[in-house]
Design an enzyme around this catalytic site. Structure first.
Site, PDB file in Angstrom:
ATOM      1  N   ASP A 126       0.846  -1.180   0.000  1.00  9.12           N
ATOM      2  CA  ASP A 126       0.000   0.000   0.000  1.00  9.12           C
ATOM      3  C   ASP A 126       0.887   1.238   0.000  1.00  9.12           C
ATOM      4  O   ASP A 126       2.002   1.230   0.546  1.00  9.12           O
ATOM      5  CB  ASP A 126      -0.900   0.027   1.232  1.00  9.12           C
ATOM      6  CG  ASP A 126      -1.921  -1.102   1.219  1.00  9.12           C
ATOM      7  OD1 ASP A 126      -2.470  -1.383   0.139  1.00  9.12           O
ATOM      8  OD2 ASP A 126      -2.154  -1.701   2.281  1.00  9.12           O
ATOM      9  N   ASP A 160      -1.138  -1.939  -5.090  1.00  9.84           N
ATOM     10  CA  ASP A 160      -2.190  -2.263  -4.132  1.00  9.84           C
ATOM     11  C   ASP A 160      -2.906  -0.964  -3.778  1.00  9.84           C
ATOM     12  O   ASP A 160      -3.081  -0.101  -4.634  1.00  9.84           O
ATOM     13  CB  ASP A 160      -1.595  -2.978  -2.920  1.00  9.84           C
ATOM     14  CG  ASP A 160      -2.626  -3.825  -2.183  1.00  9.84           C
ATOM     15  OD1 ASP A 160      -3.826  -3.781  -2.540  1.00  9.84           O
ATOM     16  OD2 ASP A 160      -2.255  -4.536  -1.235  1.00  9.84           O
ATOM     17  N   ASP A 192      -4.933   2.858   2.856  1.00  9.98           N
ATOM     18  CA  ASP A 192      -5.767   1.905   3.591  1.00  9.98           C
ATOM     19  C   ASP A 192      -5.720   2.216   5.076  1.00  9.98           C
ATOM     20  O   ASP A 192      -4.638   2.470   5.641  1.00  9.98           O
ATOM     21  CB  ASP A 192      -5.311   0.471   3.332  1.00  9.98           C
ATOM     22  CG  ASP A 192      -5.749  -0.039   1.963  1.00  9.98           C
ATOM     23  OD1 ASP A 192      -6.397   0.726   1.225  1.00  9.98           O
ATOM     24  OD2 ASP A 192      -5.449  -1.197   1.638  1.00  9.98           O
ATOM     25  N   ARG A 207     -13.280   1.594  -4.556  1.00  5.51           N
ATOM     26  CA  ARG A 207     -12.905   1.789  -3.146  1.00  5.51           C
ATOM     27  C   ARG A 207     -12.587   3.246  -2.815  1.00  5.51           C
ATOM     28  O   ARG A 207     -11.478   3.582  -2.457  1.00  5.51           O
ATOM     29  CB  ARG A 207     -11.700   0.928  -2.763  1.00  5.51           C
ATOM     30  CG  ARG A 207     -11.878  -0.548  -2.981  1.00  5.51           C
ATOM     31  CD  ARG A 207     -10.626  -1.312  -2.573  1.00  5.51           C
ATOM     32  NE  ARG A 207     -10.763  -2.746  -2.803  1.00  5.51           N
ATOM     33  CZ  ARG A 207      -9.790  -3.630  -2.599  1.00  5.51           C
ATOM     34  NH1 ARG A 207      -8.618  -3.230  -2.159  1.00  5.51           N
ATOM     35  NH2 ARG A 207      -9.998  -4.924  -2.839  1.00  5.51           N
TER      36      ARG A 207
END
Length: 435
Positions: free
Chosen positions: A214, A253, A257, A310
């Site tokens: 990430d 990725d 997050d 997302r």
């Protein structure tokens, strides 16, 4: 064809200035300290990050814990120096975590062309996970990359870019198990996984490429403020990744997050550009013992341009999403979603602006993963007030959503009219535009 983007015609010079206060006392006269981004803290009432004591980062740093860095090695050394004492790290210019390229991490005889020959489904099949010398070499090479590109951020840290063109290329920022972190005015290019894993058994035994890293991960951490940053795939857009075995060679990725019991986070005035998987808030359905009652996140005045999915996808958290602008591209219109409604999520999405290209399904703005009511009010699609839940339920009746997140946000800065949001956010969001 580009999506139709509508703009406000009236802007003031103060839009884009996130609510903040100074971390040092002043006399009322503008001083160098007052103009120093490192000394600024999140203002009262500015989202969940302002709750329970607020987010001050390293604003109280003593002179010996203020650093200006121009290389990845200097950046990592500054992070380690002084432990959890308040610190301010000023990133000057664009620093590259992978300056020598992926070749610098290769070990154990890893060779992509040989890897592709060994695990070609016509040779290996799709019933067993990859194993053998080339997979072992891939794992070893990946471990070398992992140790080099991850940077662990300690508590009580502020990281700011100097000027309009500073940031981090190819690094994975780990805000993990700490408290009180600020990141502002940085251009952050997503790390490129040099050694993706081929899993023949993934995707219903058709196989898939899986990547790590990430860009920024907030893990088990409280009080974080991410403000006026630009997150992008930069030099390595997903659209240019090759295809092997009929699947995209996935090398990215998430961009941001927020997971594993993290709490009290404000994400404001950022730009997210040209990426697939953007932001998870909660990363597992079975994590109620860790995540329930936490994952309180506010997202406001961010611009999402060319983000496939997302933005965010939510589990468990009370997440307030307002005054953001979402731009879906022509290439993405058949396979996109913006808000993912996951297990026990309490998403409150209001006063946002969404720009869709002709022919895009408005119902796909919402994606249902679990039975979790949400609030979606006063959102505009292509300049028109739109009941996102009603349209979703009409277009996708198999995924009927219920209205009512069960809470009302109170920690908000000025809420702008959604029609004005595209212009306001375009003028104020991203690195180089902080006041």
């Amino acid at each position: 064809m580009r999506p139709r983007i509508w703009h406000a015609h009236v802007m003031t010079s103060v839009v884009g200035c996130t609510a903040l206060v100074l971390g040092v006392t002043g006399t009322g006269v503008a001083s160098a300290a007052e103009r120093d981004l490192g000394r600024q803290v999140l203002g009262a009432g500015d989202g969940w990050g302002s709750a329970e004591g607020g987010t001050t980062g390293g604003s109280a740093a003593k002179a010996e814990h203020i650093y200006t860095v121009t290389t990845w090695a200097e950046f990592k050394a500054a992070l380690k120096d002084g432990g959890d004492a308040p610190k301010i790290i000023k990133v000057k210019g664009l620093i590259d975590a992978v300056s020598e390229g992926c070749e610098a991490f290769v070990t154990g005889g890893y060779d992509l062309q040989q890897y592709l020959k060994d695990y070609d489904p016509a040779v290996w099949g799709n019933d067993e996970v990859a194993s053998g010398p080339q997979e072992d070499a891939r794992v070893a090479s990946a471990a070398r990359q992992d140790s080099e590109i991850k940077a662990n951020i300690p508590s009580n840290t502020t990281i700011v870019g100097v000027g309009k063109n500073s940031g981090i290329l190819g690094g994975s920022i780990q805000i993990k198990g700490v408290s009180n972190v600020i990141m502002r005015n940085l251009t952050i290019e997503a790390p490129l996984d040099c050694f993706p894993k081929w899993d023949p058994t993934d995707d219903n035994n058709t196989g898939n490429w899986n990547s790590e890293y990430d860009t920024v991960v907030v893990y088990g951490t409280d009080h974080v403020w991410l403000d006026h940053n630009t997150f992008t795939d930069g030099r390595f857009p997903d659209s240019e990744r090759p295809v092997y075995f009929g699947k995209v060679f996935q090398q990215h990725d998430g961009l941001t997050d927020i997971v594993r019991g993290s709490n009290y986070v404000t994400v404001s005035w950022n730009r997210y550009e040209n990426h697939d998987k953007n932001m998870l808030i909660g990363n597992g359905d079975g994590l109620a013992t860790t995540d329930a009652g936490k994952l309180k996140v506010t997202m406001h005045h961010n611009r999402f341009d060319g983000i496939l999915q997302r933005s965010p996808r939510v589990r468990f958290g009370q997440v307030d999403v307002y005054n953001n602008h979402y731009v879906v591209t022509e290439a993405q219109k058949d396979d996109y979603y913006i808000f993912g409604v996951g297990i026990s999520s309490q998403l409150h999405a209001s006063d946002n602006a969404i720009s869709l290209p002709p022919g895009a399904s408005v119902g796909k703005v919402l994606k249902k993963w679990n039975e979790s009511p949400l609030t979606a009010e006063n959102n505009y699609v292509n300049g028109k007030l739109t009941d996102l839940i009603a349209v979703h339920n009409a277009e996708i009746p198999a995924e009927t959503l219920q209205s009512g997140a069960g809470w009302t946000p109170t920690l908000r800065t000025k809420v702008h009219p959604p029609r004005a949001v595209p212009g306001i956010v375009a003028g104020g969001a991203g690195a180089g535009k902080v006041c």
